[in-house]
Write an enzyme that holds these catalytic residues in place. Sequence first.
Site, PDB file in Angstrom:
ATOM      1  N   LEU A 283       0.811  -1.220   0.000  1.00  0.00           N
ATOM      2  CA  LEU A 283       0.000   0.000   0.000  1.00  0.00           C
ATOM      3  C   LEU A 283       0.842   1.267   0.000  1.00  0.00           C
ATOM      4  O   LEU A 283       0.293   2.359  -0.042  1.00  0.00           O
ATOM      5  CB  LEU A 283      -0.926   0.011   1.220  1.00  0.00           C
ATOM      6  N   ARG A 284       2.160   1.130   0.043  1.00  0.00           N
ATOM      7  CA  ARG A 284       3.008   2.322   0.092  1.00  0.00           C
ATOM      8  C   ARG A 284       2.817   3.171  -1.173  1.00  0.00           C
ATOM      9  O   ARG A 284       2.826   4.396  -1.118  1.00  0.00           O
ATOM     10  CB  ARG A 284       4.471   1.923   0.266  1.00  0.00           C
ATOM     11  N   GLY A 285       2.648   2.500  -2.306  1.00  0.00           N
ATOM     12  CA  GLY A 285       2.444   3.228  -3.546  1.00  0.00           C
ATOM     13  C   GLY A 285       1.178   4.062  -3.525  1.00  0.00           C
ATOM     14  O   GLY A 285       1.159   5.212  -3.970  1.00  0.00           O
TER      15      GLY A 285
END
Length: 325
Positions: A263-265
Amino acid sequence: MRMSFPFSAIVGQDEMKLALLLAAVDARIGGVMVFGDRGTGKSTAVRALAALLPPVPASQAGFQSSELPPPAPKAMVPVPFVDLPLGATEDRVVGALDLERALGAGGKAFEPGLLARANGGFLYIDEVNLLEDHIVDLLLDVAASGENVVEREGLSVRHPARFVLVGSGNPEEGELRPQLLDRFGLSVEVRTPQDLATRVEILKRCDAFERAPEAFAESWRSAEKKTLKRIARGRAAVGQVTMPDAMLARASSLCMAVGADGLRGELTLMRAARALAALDGAAAVTPEHIARVAPLALRHRLRRGVLDETGSTVRIARALEELAA
């Protein structure tokens, strides 16, 4: 003190300049990784942006020791810019504890490192892909936490280390591990200009700056003021920019479509889109904002398909077209 080339006078490299502006507006976006040819203005752009930004309180920059008198309440200093040399040792980067001196004096004897000097500003690492992995790990950990901890033989020193981390590298000289690359907020690709007019203009501006730096800087002062006002407006407004549910869904759909891991993107895409909206003076994020920052936030997070040789930027553009259809 050496005068910096004006940020607004840098020819081309619009994607790199945009990434740096976004990071200046919202440091939570994370660092910026710049891939590309040598001599394309990477360090010049970072140094120029640091020089453009307004001075910061001395209490929020560099290393502040409890053993030294605090700076004057209204003292202001230039935004720090630290260029980390490729061969820097861990002690030089994080700082060192002098155990013998500390025991003899009965206190902590700490020699601040480059992370302490960069506090409140920018830390630039050329050819970060050639740094030892454990130092890159350390830099990313400190950049994410905003605090540096140095421990030795039971002694411990903590100090703020809040900075924008900018790394650059040439992919032909070695790639950064995906696990580390993913932790840079934005990724930029720069190339040597291939059209004659652009190359000539770069030569003219570099020559003018070398011959008369003060006069050249003065000729760009108006443009620099506009850029500075844009950054200030963005910083003031970014907290109020809304991200409608439809835009959150669009960001997540895009990440799913291109196969971005974790989910960092999506978090970076959301923060970058909001920062861009703030720079543009918009009250809410739009599909255009997401489309403009998507390559920056996602291209370095995509897996390379065994049967798909399409570049990351092209894959993102293709996914954006499909979402818009």
